[in-house]
Design a protein around this motif. Sequence first.
Motif, PDB file in Angstrom:
ATOM      1  N   GLU A 192      36.278  16.135  18.130  1.00  0.00           N
ATOM      2  CA  GLU A 192      38.303  16.904  17.046  1.00  0.00           C
ATOM      3  C   GLU A 192      38.642  16.229  18.130  1.00  0.00           C
ATOM      4  O   GLU A 192      39.837  16.346  17.451  1.00  0.00           O
ATOM      5  N   ALA A 194      38.664  14.164  19.825  1.00  0.00           N
ATOM      6  CA  ALA A 194      39.819  11.979  18.615  1.00  0.00           C
ATOM      7  C   ALA A 194      40.403  11.907  17.730  1.00  0.00           C
ATOM      8  O   ALA A 194      41.605  11.851  17.854  1.00  0.00           O
ATOM      9  N   HIS A 195      39.881  13.367  16.641  1.00  0.00           N
ATOM     10  CA  HIS A 195      41.031  13.281  15.455  1.00  0.00           C
ATOM     11  C   HIS A 195      42.039  13.864  15.729  1.00  0.00           C
ATOM     12  O   HIS A 195      43.345  13.487  15.461  1.00  0.00           O
ATOM     13  N   ASP A 196      42.212  15.185  16.616  1.00  0.00           N
ATOM     14  CA  ASP A 196      43.319  15.207  17.064  1.00  0.00           C
ATOM     15  C   ASP A 196      44.217  14.068  18.044  1.00  0.00           C
ATOM     16  O   ASP A 196      45.688  13.907  17.826  1.00  0.00           O
ATOM     17  N   LEU A 197      43.805  13.097  18.332  1.00  0.00           N
ATOM     18  CA  LEU A 197      45.211  11.907  19.447  1.00  0.00           C
ATOM     19  C   LEU A 197      44.765  11.142  18.234  1.00  0.00           C
ATOM     20  O   LEU A 197      44.892   9.575  18.495  1.00  0.00           O
ATOM     21  N   ALA A 199      42.918   9.355  15.871  1.00  0.00           N
ATOM     22  CA  ALA A 199      41.444   8.656  15.371  1.00  0.00           C
ATOM     23  C   ALA A 199      41.598   9.598  14.270  1.00  0.00           C
ATOM     24  O   ALA A 199      41.153  10.867  14.033  1.00  0.00           O
TER      25      ALA A 199
END
Lengths: 296, 380
Positions: A192, A194-197, A199
């Motif tokens: 999550e 990573a998605h938040d940043l 990606a």
Amino acid sequence: MTMAATREGKRGRTARLAPYALVLPGWLWLALFFVAPIASVISMSLMTGGLAAGYTFTFEIGNYARAVELYWEQILRSLLYGGLATLLCVAIGYPVAYWIAFKGGAYKSTYLLLVLLPFFVSFVLRTISWGFILSDNGVVLGTLKSLGLLPGDFGVLNSATAVVFGLAYNFLPFMVLPIYAVLERMDHGVVEAAHDLYAGRVQAFVRVVLPMSLPGVFAGVIMVFIPTSADYVNATVLGGADNTMIGKVIQTQYLVNNAYPLAAAITFILMAALLIGIFSYAKALGTEQVMEVQAR
Amino acid sequence: MATATEEPRTRHDAGARAGTPAISLEQISKAYRSGGEDVQAVRGIDLRIEQGEFFSLLGPSGCGKTTTMRMVAGFESPTSGTVRLHGDDVTGVAPHRRDVNMVFQSYALFPHMTVFDNVAFGLRRKREASGEIRRKVAEALELVELNGRERTKPGRLSGGQQQRVALARALVNRPSALLLDEPLGALDLKLRQAMQMELKRIQRDVGITFVYVTHDQGEALTMSDRIAVMNGGRVEQLGTPAEVYERPATRFTAGFIGTSNLLSGTVAGRSGEVATVRIEGAGEVRASCDAPAGARVDLTVRPEKIAMEAEEPAGDRARLAGTVTEVVYLGSATHYTVRLGDGSEVVVFRQNASDAASAAERGETVWVSWRPEHAYALPG
């Protein structure tokens, strides 16, 4: 007073010796079933003689030279087949492990059981069954041929492809389980994060999930590459005369030709080749990282 | 640190149309299906969080605060309602396309990357130039006082340091809002208090909207500009810390934030804003209350508003007599429990100042009193 002191001293000594005593069965086991056989194979590989006349230790380095000269082809082929089977296992096993760990939900253990289910049938029996199923006029190919969907001379067996796929099939669970173990305990928060940043799915997988699961892949590769490279059942059952693997050679030299020193030398060459392969692989992956993440 | 505030925040400015809230939630609801039954996690929330605000979602576990935040981040999509960031509808937008960043409760740092790579992660995904990335990461690490630890892996840092890395990793992207999910939960008390001050300072320095989820009322009161007290998927009360503390709007808020005393009685009569409430067996007190005569009401008074004396106080203070049943010495203050005539108990906080009147003992008869406007009736 003196009694108490003695008891104190006794207890201190016991406490100091206890860890060694506890580790002793393990050491004995290793000494008996690992060190002794290895030592015996090493010394055997340097002997000369025959089964009837007996073997004598002559420090015969020539055994190794002969082994390489005669069987370099089979050794390389074994490493190639083992490597290809390992790659196949990663390619098939990783998605399976990923799917079970992340999408398996409440049925994770059921899916794992399904992966392991073939293990309940003997390894040799399963391989022979494949030989039967895939034979030139067997259930599958025979039917397809009679339907005119395949040319009459089409065959799957007696080929490198059959051997490699057979190896991959037989050792797939050894790849799935360690990868699954790593993915399963991975904090979903990092995905999550990573998605938040920013990606997307691909980036999150490539940058975060894959690198974090490498210890599992590493373990899986070791557990698949070593036994597949040394395997002789698949090559014997599914392969032909051109697909002989080194395991078969060792078996023949030991049990049929009774050429113990030569067989021992081949065994050692294979072992050395595998060790070099594994260590350079660990080096390429970054041993420090592999160990570090695994220790957590 | 000065550079942080001077940096042009183009992405905000584009969205920051005059008067547009940084985040607005319109009639947000979220239902889960769990174990064959529908669970209503969030039931129709309306919130406007202003640009640059330190906003807290406060409530017990299961109140829907984390679900609400995750809907802002994009990890959950609302069953109904609209999420807007700077006025733009982002309800169906994936998390990686939203200009908000989150600090996770577990920190969720990437263990295989160094501190530098962790912090640079978002900037790299946005394909910023490497020189820019180095400058911004250095600046962010300076902001959280972790410069010099760039090459370290998160596993080698203490909990407090990991927390700072998580904060820097989110802040470095200069999001239009930073979402913090109980970020201090794993730290020990001293460190937590230090980090509260630190977070407030950082928020003031960078001027980014902070949305802070917590179940710790002290944390929310200390740091927030405004607090939304949540319970059962709804917002119970919305206001500044002082408003929420001094004037709890519901029985839940009164009980959840701080300690409060509840006294049940009947309105006996009234003059304007102030009513006389009879507490059966204990006496009559005056309190601010708009219920009609004869209505049953619950009065609430904060423990530090109550004075305790041996003699009956003079003047217009509301007062009741009782017996001290418990004395808890806490160093800077002492907490007394006083049993009233009707059997209910009130808690009184008293500072242990050197000139304080002599302390009461257990079993002593005392008078508790307060100014009528410090007691008021809770609705319902």
